[in-house]
Design a protein around this motif. Structure first.
Motif, PDB file in Angstrom:
ATOM      1  N   ARG A   1       9.573  -0.340 -10.000  1.00 21.85           N
ATOM      2  CA  ARG A   1       8.500  -0.212  -9.007  1.00 21.85           C
ATOM      3  C   ARG A   1       7.402   0.659  -9.604  1.00 21.85           C
ATOM      4  O   ARG A   1       7.629   1.832  -9.929  1.00 21.85           O
ATOM      5  CB  ARG A   1       9.050   0.375  -7.708  1.00 21.85           C
ATOM      6  N   VAL A   2       6.212   0.078  -9.738  1.00 22.14           N
ATOM      7  CA  VAL A   2       5.104   0.706 -10.463  1.00 22.14           C
ATOM      8  C   VAL A   2       4.045   1.177  -9.473  1.00 22.14           C
ATOM      9  O   VAL A   2       3.643   0.422  -8.575  1.00 22.14           O
ATOM     10  CB  VAL A   2       4.487  -0.286 -11.473  1.00 22.14           C
ATOM     11  N   LEU A   3       3.595   2.408  -9.658  1.00 24.84           N
ATOM     12  CA  LEU A   3       2.548   2.988  -8.809  1.00 24.84           C
ATOM     13  C   LEU A   3       1.201   2.823  -9.505  1.00 24.84           C
ATOM     14  O   LEU A   3       0.976   3.395 -10.580  1.00 24.84           O
ATOM     15  CB  LEU A   3       2.829   4.478  -8.556  1.00 24.84           C
TER      16      LEU A   3
ATOM     17  N   ASP B   1       5.338  14.655  -8.125  1.00 28.98           N
ATOM     18  CA  ASP B   1       6.582  15.247  -8.616  1.00 28.98           C
ATOM     19  C   ASP B   1       7.777  14.804  -7.787  1.00 28.98           C
ATOM     20  O   ASP B   1       8.896  14.681  -8.294  1.00 28.98           O
ATOM     21  CB  ASP B   1       6.483  16.773  -8.613  1.00 28.98           C
ATOM     22  N   ASP B   2       7.542  14.549  -6.516  1.00 30.29           N
ATOM     23  CA  ASP B   2       8.621  14.109  -5.629  1.00 30.29           C
ATOM     24  C   ASP B   2       9.065  12.684  -5.970  1.00 30.29           C
ATOM     25  O   ASP B   2      10.235  12.335  -5.872  1.00 30.29           O
ATOM     26  CB  ASP B   2       8.156  14.197  -4.171  1.00 30.29           C
ATOM     27  N   ALA B   3       8.089  11.839  -6.357  1.00 33.03           N
ATOM     28  CA  ALA B   3       8.340  10.486  -6.885  1.00 33.03           C
ATOM     29  C   ALA B   3       9.318   9.688  -6.045  1.00 33.03           C
ATOM     30  O   ALA B   3      10.304   9.159  -6.558  1.00 33.03           O
ATOM     31  CB  ALA B   3       8.820  10.575  -8.333  1.00 33.03           C
ATOM     32  N   GLN B   4       9.057   9.547  -4.775  1.00 29.85           N
ATOM     33  CA  GLN B   4       9.925   8.751  -3.907  1.00 29.85           C
ATOM     34  C   GLN B   4       9.335   7.354  -3.717  1.00 29.85           C
ATOM     35  O   GLN B   4       8.176   7.211  -3.359  1.00 29.85           O
ATOM     36  CB  GLN B   4      10.086   9.439  -2.549  1.00 29.85           C
ATOM     37  N   GLY B   5      10.143   6.329  -3.941  1.00 30.14           N
ATOM     38  CA  GLY B   5       9.727   4.956  -3.667  1.00 30.14           C
ATOM     39  C   GLY B   5       9.047   4.260  -4.821  1.00 30.14           C
ATOM     40  O   GLY B   5       8.566   3.135  -4.661  1.00 30.14           O
TER      41      GLY B   5
ATOM     42  N   PRO C   1       0.825  -1.212   0.000  1.00 25.77           N
ATOM     43  CA  PRO C   1       0.000   0.000   0.000  1.00 25.77           C
ATOM     44  C   PRO C   1       0.861   1.265   0.000  1.00 25.77           C
ATOM     45  O   PRO C   1       1.917   1.314   0.644  1.00 25.77           O
ATOM     46  CB  PRO C   1      -0.792  -0.103   1.311  1.00 25.77           C
ATOM     47  N   ARG C   2       0.400   2.267  -0.730  1.00 23.47           N
ATOM     48  CA  ARG C   2       0.962   3.620  -0.673  1.00 23.47           C
ATOM     49  C   ARG C   2      -0.219   4.586  -0.774  1.00 23.47           C
ATOM     50  O   ARG C   2      -0.445   5.215  -1.798  1.00 23.47           O
ATOM     51  CB  ARG C   2       1.948   3.877  -1.814  1.00 23.47           C
ATOM     52  N   VAL C   3      -0.974   4.694   0.286  1.00 22.46           N
ATOM     53  CA  VAL C   3      -2.213   5.472   0.274  1.00 22.46           C
ATOM     54  C   VAL C   3      -1.924   6.877   0.799  1.00 22.46           C
ATOM     55  O   VAL C   3      -1.394   7.038   1.899  1.00 22.46           O
ATOM     56  CB  VAL C   3      -3.296   4.787   1.116  1.00 22.46           C
ATOM     57  N   LEU C   4      -2.262   7.881   0.004  1.00 24.12           N
ATOM     58  CA  LEU C   4      -2.062   9.268   0.413  1.00 24.12           C
ATOM     59  C   LEU C   4      -3.299   9.764   1.152  1.00 24.12           C
ATOM     60  O   LEU C   4      -4.405   9.754   0.601  1.00 24.12           O
ATOM     61  CB  LEU C   4      -1.833  10.168  -0.806  1.00 24.12           C
TER      62      LEU C   4
END
Length: 705
Positions: A455-457, A489-493, A429-432
């Motif tokens: 690594r695909v979002l 834009d930060d695109a971390q991880g 999970p990468r939930v904002l």
């Protein structure tokens, strides 16, 4: 250090062993505050036991006549004013049904939890006359019955201690007596009723049901000294007691656990709309099914046919008592895990911090804006949630945001996406979670997975959702878009985006089309269309073409000649059986093509978890078409605010000549029209049959990456 004053109902002690739900929650919350490092003060009647500093008022002995109640309320008023002034209190949390009679004069923020039905409070409670005074409900059903109110905050559902209440009821703490009377438990099993002994709890109904069923029943609880409660016990309860039906009085906490874990079922024949039911949650945590009237919040807690039975009358209660042993304790326990006391306490502590800091939340539950400071208006914070426990803890706020997001569909609900994570997630999970002034205003349900080392979002719900999107509260779209664009834009991880099923109005499309989009390397491709029927007429006949209406009429006539048409909706308790039949019929339809989305056992497991919960919330209808008594087709339809969405169908090929598909779609369309929906959405795919119903391409979905 934050100082919080919890003010209990003046006529019942606050202890972990308290009978009343309000007293139990007050006890748990003040204990959590003290252990979290807050300065916990408690105003309660004599006999209370607290973790923090206790300020006692004398307990009333004898009948609680109005004059004595008024006397105690006056003492409470004076005590509150003194404590607030001398102890520099930051927040006052009130729990009594009569809290309006002793509100503090000082301007300290007040949070009043409505533990009882809204109708039991006088109208001035909802008028918002005292500044910095806010209310919260403990369930959705309770909130729905509240009058419009600008001071009503987010719900804080009640919870139970899942470590203390568990199926192993024989592990009793020897220091805690089972009850004040401690009679031997019936050797042949027993049903249980536990709670206050008063007319609205329907104790006499439980006794009558036990008599008719020939079952042993233990009635545990307290008779408060209100004249009407005492009369009720003497006139209605005592005459119904005998060797098999016993009144055992109040029980201590571990005694309660032992009784609940050993019972064949718990009876909750409440005669009023329950705002919550701690004893129901406790029973389920102990693995014990619950039989109840479907009043108030009880249908939100009990899954009919799985963790208990929702009955309408005495005969149905008697019948359910015989069926209760067939239910599985493990199912009951799993259902109880939605109601963790730790979550309840953490939400109250968060509310204390917000009230002490800002005086009020950003927005009330009913949508009326409360005053906001300039700091609140400009304070936007984005948090990334990477653990499933964090997502489950966010569920109540997520549900509230979904209700405030004007374009949200069922596919963005937590009841859809959390089971998806459990059964279908292949990644992390990468939930904002995007907050403004502390309130959740946006949610982007992403996850990250690995494809060839990259690594695909992607968006949660992939593969089974027809629309995948970000949630943004009404009026906060720009705020959410800015926060989301900055995070992307930060695109971390993660290395690249791959989003599918993105609808035309999505924020993600706006971000991808923005002038700086090339920096994010986002490409947009049209993926599919979603045909639908715009429902502008008031009847099915006026909605359809004359040719299609004739087809519907002919199918109904054929069904009548065959023995009649019945279209029956599944309940949460029968969902699994109906869904199994849908999967079988759906598979028959797709067998020759080698497809069918319900063939995958993981997808079937997902639907078996998500479906009953969505059905309970009115977001799903699973309908069976019976022609001449034989099940000929099943239709799986979602309901959003203004749309019905047809998700899956299955029809018996041997009965195709009778038109079960025509009958099912006609029924679903009529239901949508009668429900005031403006759209019947066939969802993805341009199959010819959809256009035969008069559908047009009303939405397009896209891939972004």
């Amino acid at each position: 250090m934050l100082t919080v004053l919890n003010v209990a109902y003046p006529f019942a002690p606050v202890t972990p062993d308290a009978v009343g739900g309000a007293e139990q929650i007050a006890s748990a919350v003040e204990k959590a505050a003290a252990r979290a490092g807050y300065r916990s003060l408690v105003l309660a009647c004599e006999g209370s036991k607290t973790e923090g500093q206790l300020f006692e008022v004398p307990r009333v002995h004898g009948a609680l006549i109005p004059e004595r109640q008024a006397e105690i309320q006056a003492r409470y008023r004076a005590a509150i004013d003194r404590i607030v002034a001398e102890e520099r209190v930051d927040v006052v949390h009130m729990h009594g049904v009569d809290f309006h009679t002793y509100l503090p004069r000082e301007p300290a923020p007040v949070l009043a939890t409505l533990h009882l039905p809204p109708e039991w409070y006088p109208p001035e409670v909802f008028a918002g006359r005292r500044p910095h005074t806010y209310l919260n409900c403990v369930s959705r059903s309770q909130r729905r019955r509240c009058p419009p109110c600008s001071t009503l905050l987010d719900d804080v559902p009640n919870g139970v201690d899942l470590l203390r209440f568990h199926p192993d009821g024989d592990e009793q703490d020897a220091r805690s007596p089972r009850s004040l009377h401690a009679p031997p438990l019936p050797s042949d099993g027993y049903a249980l009723m536990l709670g206050r002994i008063c007319p609205e709890k329907g104790t006499h109904v439980a006794l009558d049901a036990a008599h008719r069923a020939g079952a042993s029943l233990l009635v545990a609880g307290d008779v408060f000294p209100f004249p009407e409660h005492v009369r009720y016990f003497e006139d209605e309860i005592r005459p119904r007691l005998d060797g098999q039906r016993q009144f055992i009085g109040p029980v201590a906490m571990d005694g309660k656990r032992e009784l609940l874990a050993g019972a064949s079922c718990l009876l909750v024949p409440s005669m009023v709309p329950e705002t919550s039911s701690l004893v129901t949650m406790e029973a389920l945590a102990c693995g014990t099914p619950v039989i109840a009237f479907p009043n108030g919040a009880l249908p939100e807690i009990i899954a009919h046919g799985q963790t208990g039975f929702l009955v309408r009358n005495l005969p149905e209660m008697v019948d359910a008592m015989g069926r209760a042993p067939s239910l599985q304790p493990a199912d009951c326990r799993r259902a109880a895990e939605r109601f963790a006391l730790a979550t309840t306490c953490s939400r109250y502590l968060a509310l204390y911090r917000r009230l002490a800091r800002d005086g009020a939340p950003v927005r009330s539950r009913h949508g009326t804006r409360a005053p906001r400071t300039s700091r609140q208006r400009h304070s936007v914070r984005t948090t990334v949630l990477a653990e499933m426990a964090e997502l489950h803890a966010l569920k109540a706020e997520w549900e509230d945001l979904w209700a405030r997001a004007p374009d949200a569909t069922v596919f963005q609900r937590p009841e859809w996406l959390l089971p998806w994570c459990k059964h279908l997630l292949q990644g992390e999970p990468r939930v904002l979670a995007i907050r403004q002034g502390g309130r959740l205003v946006g949610l982007a349900p992403f996850f990250v997975w690995n494809e060839g080392g990259a690594r695909v979002l992607s968006l949660m719900g992939a593969g089974i959702s027809d629309y995948a999107d970000v949630l943004a509260a009404s009026g906060e779209r720009d705020t959410v878009a800015r926060a989301l664009a900055a995070w992307l834009d930060d695109a971390q991880g993660w290395d690249r985006c791959a989003w599918s099923e993105v609808p035309s109005g999505s924020l993600l499309l706006e971000i991808a089309r923005a002038p700086n989009a090339p920096e994010r390397r986002l490409r947009i491709d049209e993926q599919d269309v979603c045909p639908g029927i715009r429902l502008q007429a008031k009847s099915l006949r006026d909605t359809l073409s004359s040719r299609k209406w004739a087809s519907v009429r002919n199918a109904r006539n054929r069904a009548a000649r065959e023995g009649g048409l019945d279209i029956i909706d599944a309940t949460p308790g029968t969902f699994d059986t109906w869904f199994q039949r849908l999967a079988e019929l759906h598979g028959e339809r797709w067998r020759e093509h080698g497809g069918g989305m319900l063939r995958d056992p993981r997808i079937r497991a997902f639907h078996r978890e998500a479906g009953p919960e969505l059905l309970r919330r009115g977001a799903l209808v699973l309908s069976g078409v019976h022609i001449g008594g034989a099940l000929s087709g099943v239709l799986y339809t979602f309901h959003d605010r203004t749309a019905s969405r047809c998700y899956a169908t299955g029809f018996d090929p041997a009965r195709a000549h009778l038109g079960p598909g025509t009958l099912a779609f006609a029924h679903a369309l009529e239901r949508a029209i009668e429900g005031g929906h403006t759209l019947f959405d066939f969802l993805r795919g341009n199959e010819p049959y959809k256009y035969g119903w008069g559908a047009e391409d009303i939405a397009r979905i896209h891939r972004i990456g």
